[in-house]
Design a protein around this motif. Structure first.
Motif, PDB file in Angstrom:
ATOM      1  N   SER A  19      47.806  24.370  71.354  1.00  0.00           N
ATOM      2  CA  SER A  19      49.225  24.647  71.083  1.00  0.00           C
ATOM      3  C   SER A  19      50.168  23.952  72.058  1.00  0.00           C
ATOM      4  O   SER A  19      51.301  24.379  72.244  1.00  0.00           O
ATOM      5  N   SER A  20      49.695  22.887  72.691  1.00  0.00           N
ATOM      6  CA  SER A  20      50.563  22.112  73.578  1.00  0.00           C
ATOM      7  C   SER A  20      51.260  21.030  72.757  1.00  0.00           C
ATOM      8  O   SER A  20      50.788  20.628  71.691  1.00  0.00           O
ATOM      9  N   TRP A  21      52.391  20.553  73.269  1.00  0.00           N
ATOM     10  CA  TRP A  21      53.158  19.515  72.583  1.00  0.00           C
ATOM     11  C   TRP A  21      52.964  18.193  73.319  1.00  0.00           C
ATOM     12  O   TRP A  21      53.231  18.088  74.511  1.00  0.00           O
ATOM     13  N   LYS A  22      52.491  17.174  72.614  1.00  0.00           N
ATOM     14  CA  LYS A  22      52.253  15.876  73.237  1.00  0.00           C
ATOM     15  C   LYS A  22      52.747  14.755  72.339  1.00  0.00           C
ATOM     16  O   LYS A  22      52.708  14.847  71.108  1.00  0.00           O
ATOM     17  N   ALA A  23      53.208  13.692  72.983  1.00  0.00           N
ATOM     18  CA  ALA A  23      53.682  12.523  72.246  1.00  0.00           C
ATOM     19  C   ALA A  23      52.496  11.774  71.635  1.00  0.00           C
ATOM     20  O   ALA A  23      51.477  11.562  72.290  1.00  0.00           O
ATOM     21  N   VAL A  24      52.644  11.398  70.377  1.00  0.00           N
ATOM     22  CA  VAL A  24      51.614  10.626  69.678  1.00  0.00           C
ATOM     23  C   VAL A  24      52.299   9.481  68.932  1.00  0.00           C
ATOM     24  O   VAL A  24      53.502   9.521  68.656  1.00  0.00           O
ATOM     25  N   TRP A  25      51.527   8.457  68.632  1.00  0.00           N
ATOM     26  CA  TRP A  25      52.031   7.343  67.829  1.00  0.00           C
ATOM     27  C   TRP A  25      51.717   7.656  66.366  1.00  0.00           C
ATOM     28  O   TRP A  25      50.567   7.895  66.007  1.00  0.00           O
ATOM     29  N   VAL A  26      52.736   7.694  65.539  1.00  0.00           N
ATOM     30  CA  VAL A  26      52.588   8.131  64.149  1.00  0.00           C
ATOM     31  C   VAL A  26      52.872   6.973  63.204  1.00  0.00           C
ATOM     32  O   VAL A  26      53.845   6.230  63.377  1.00  0.00           O
ATOM     33  N   VAL A  27      52.012   6.827  62.203  1.00  0.00           N
ATOM     34  CA  VAL A  27      52.179   5.790  61.187  1.00  0.00           C
ATOM     35  C   VAL A  27      52.225   6.465  59.816  1.00  0.00           C
ATOM     36  O   VAL A  27      51.272   7.131  59.404  1.00  0.00           O
ATOM     37  N   LEU A  28      53.346   6.309  59.125  1.00  0.00           N
ATOM     38  CA  LEU A  28      53.507   6.839  57.773  1.00  0.00           C
ATOM     39  C   LEU A  28      53.175   5.749  56.769  1.00  0.00           C
ATOM     40  O   LEU A  28      53.788   4.681  56.771  1.00  0.00           O
ATOM     41  N   SER A  29      52.176   6.020  55.929  1.00  0.00           N
ATOM     42  CA  SER A  29      51.805   5.097  54.856  1.00  0.00           C
ATOM     43  C   SER A  29      52.118   5.741  53.514  1.00  0.00           C
ATOM     44  O   SER A  29      52.541   6.895  53.452  1.00  0.00           O
ATOM     45  N   ASP A  30      51.872   5.003  52.434  1.00  0.00           N
ATOM     46  CA  ASP A  30      52.237   5.525  51.125  1.00  0.00           C
ATOM     47  C   ASP A  30      51.271   6.587  50.603  1.00  0.00           C
ATOM     48  O   ASP A  30      51.445   7.097  49.500  1.00  0.00           O
ATOM     49  N   ASP A  31      50.253   6.926  51.409  1.00  0.00           N
ATOM     50  CA  ASP A  31      49.342   7.981  50.968  1.00  0.00           C
ATOM     51  C   ASP A  31      49.109   9.062  52.024  1.00  0.00           C
ATOM     52  O   ASP A  31      48.437  10.055  51.765  1.00  0.00           O
ATOM     53  N   GLY A  32      49.641   8.888  53.233  1.00  0.00           N
ATOM     54  CA  GLY A  32      49.394   9.891  54.262  1.00  0.00           C
ATOM     55  C   GLY A  32      50.047   9.535  55.584  1.00  0.00           C
ATOM     56  O   GLY A  32      50.729   8.515  55.721  1.00  0.00           O
ATOM     57  N   LEU A  33      49.785  10.389  56.563  1.00  0.00           N
ATOM     58  CA  LEU A  33      50.368  10.241  57.894  1.00  0.00           C
ATOM     59  C   LEU A  33      49.221  10.168  58.907  1.00  0.00           C
ATOM     60  O   LEU A  33      48.453  11.130  59.042  1.00  0.00           O
ATOM     61  N   ASP A  34      49.083   9.041  59.592  1.00  0.00           N
ATOM     62  CA  ASP A  34      48.078   8.889  60.637  1.00  0.00           C
ATOM     63  C   ASP A  34      48.745   9.061  61.999  1.00  0.00           C
ATOM     64  O   ASP A  34      49.862   8.583  62.210  1.00  0.00           O
ATOM     65  N   PHE A  35      48.068   9.738  62.925  1.00  0.00           N
ATOM     66  CA  PHE A  35      48.613   9.835  64.273  1.00  0.00           C
ATOM     67  C   PHE A  35      47.543   9.450  65.295  1.00  0.00           C
ATOM     68  O   PHE A  35      46.367   9.760  65.152  1.00  0.00           O
ATOM     69  N   TYR A  36      47.989   8.714  66.323  1.00  0.00           N
ATOM     70  CA  TYR A  36      47.114   8.126  67.330  1.00  0.00           C
ATOM     71  C   TYR A  36      47.466   8.684  68.702  1.00  0.00           C
ATOM     72  O   TYR A  36      48.628   8.955  68.992  1.00  0.00           O
ATOM     73  N   LYS A  37      46.450   8.807  69.545  1.00  0.00           N
ATOM     74  CA  LYS A  37      46.682   9.256  70.920  1.00  0.00           C
ATOM     75  C   LYS A  37      47.524   8.243  71.671  1.00  0.00           C
ATOM     76  O   LYS A  37      48.430   8.605  72.428  1.00  0.00           O
ATOM     77  N   LYS A  38      47.249   6.948  71.446  1.00  0.00           N
ATOM     78  CA  LYS A  38      48.017   5.865  72.055  1.00  0.00           C
ATOM     79  C   LYS A  38      48.338   4.828  70.994  1.00  0.00           C
ATOM     80  O   LYS A  38      47.581   4.651  70.032  1.00  0.00           O
TER      81      LYS A  38
END
Length: 352
Positions: A19-38
């Motif tokens: 339940s901690s809040w951390k910055a992630v790199w997010v990529v929105l594509s036409d079928d979903g949302l991917d998120f990366y640690k870096k």
């Protein structure tokens, strides 16, 4: 075929386990949302399919985080993301909603109201209304007001908001004005300042915004600050926070000691010329540091001596202060780097 990329950037995500809040790199594509640690990672930390998903914004699950929106996936999984500022949130929400709509083969996605008392017409665009209210020539005038033994800077009263809405023909009467103003408050465009307005906003009243000359509010992206002792633990804002916000967003910053790179939220202010940086997961109460920009130099760089190439590459720039302190930063895109350099240069040249 590879999914088409629609939007990418930094968001703060709530962890599912800790339940901690951390910055992630997010990529929105036409079928979903991917998120990366870096940003540099080749494989995502997780993926959220958007087919059958719903998006809730504003999200009332975390009252102290007004920039949060929620994605409810088809398997009853809830994901919470926090944007860096209002404009950033609006762009993400707009693109995610459009993606969900396309995946549902033309079925319209209706945003759920956060309060039963608010039923805004479909023709009302709160984002456009907010921009009109902020117009320096014809918008709501920001003032310096004294109340509760404190001085509130860059704010205005609830009755002033309603008066403006009626005078600009945005509302036919004060009741309609209250409905619009409450919608702006629920969306996070307006923020309560002072015990009276904060109490109404947190108390769940039918009209969250108070049409009263003693109820104080401010624009979310303004240079609002409060001076003096506060019973609700508002801090005494230093001189360096007085300037209006010129630009804000997330950047990668190199540490001065360990030389490691971390995502930080930066807020650039003018007059006086300062840029403050924060842990994006912990809010904006206490900055991790500040850079006095008066007399500083900002330039694009292609290489940083202490940085490993696989750790950080591209869109780099450097701030050299008047006392010869060097700060190395990385923007997400070449265009974003260009905008940050231009804004910092302008503030450094003109600000105190």
């Amino acid at each position: 075929m590879e999914p088409q990329k629609i939007r990418e950037g930094y968001l703060v995500k709530k962890g599912a386990v800790l339940s901690s809040w951390k910055a992630v790199w997010v990529v929105l594509s036409d079928d979903g949302l991917d998120f990366y640690k870096k940003k540099a990672d080749s494989s995502p930390k997780g993926m959220i399919p958007l087919k059958g998903a719903t998006l809730t914004c504003p999200c009332q699950d975390f009252p102290k985080r007004p920039l949060v929106f929620k994605i409810s996936a088809s398997k009853n999984q809830e994901h919470f993301f926090q944007a860096t500022h209002l404009e950033d949130r609006e762009m993400w929400v707009k693109d995610i909603k459009r993606t969900i709509t396309c995946l549902q083969a033309g079925k319209k996605f209706a945003r759920k109201s956060t309060r039963r008392s608010i039923r805004l017409p479909d023709t009302v665009n709160l984002s456009d209304l907010y921009l009109q209210m902020k117009d320096q020539e014809s918008g709501v005038k920001e003032q310096k007001l004294e109340k509760e033994k404190r001085i509130f800077n860059h704010c205005f009263t609830g009755s002033t908001v309603i008066d403006w809405l009626i005078s600009k023909a945005k509302a036919r009467n004060r009741q309609e004005g209250l409905m619009l103003a409450t919608g702006l408050l629920n969306e996070g465009f307006l923020q309560p300042a002072g015990d009276l307005s904060k109490g109404a906003a947190e108390g769940g009243a039918e009209s969250v915004l108070l049409d009263q000359p003693d109820a104080l509010y401010y624009f979310a992206d303004s240079g609002f600050f409060c001076e003096g002792y506060s019973s609700d633990e508002d801090t005494i804002v230093k001189e360096e926070f007085r300037g209006a916000i010129v630009k804000q967003g997330c950047l990668l910053k190199q540490g001065h000691r360990r030389k490691n790179w971390k995502v930080r939220k930066f807020i650039l202010r003018d007059d006086p010329a300062y840029i403050h940086y924060y842990d994006p997961g912990k809010g904006e109460i206490n900055p991790l540091g500040s850079i006095h920009l008066r007399g500083s130099v900002v330039t694009a760089v292609e290489h940083i001596p202490d940085a490993k190439k696989h750790d950080v590459e591209g869109n780099l720039f450097e701030i050299i202060t008047s006392d010869d302190t060097h700060y190395f930063l990385q923007a997400a895109t070449a265009e974003e780097r260009k905008e940050w350099i231009r804004s910092i240069h302008t503030v450094a040249k003109s600000g105190k």
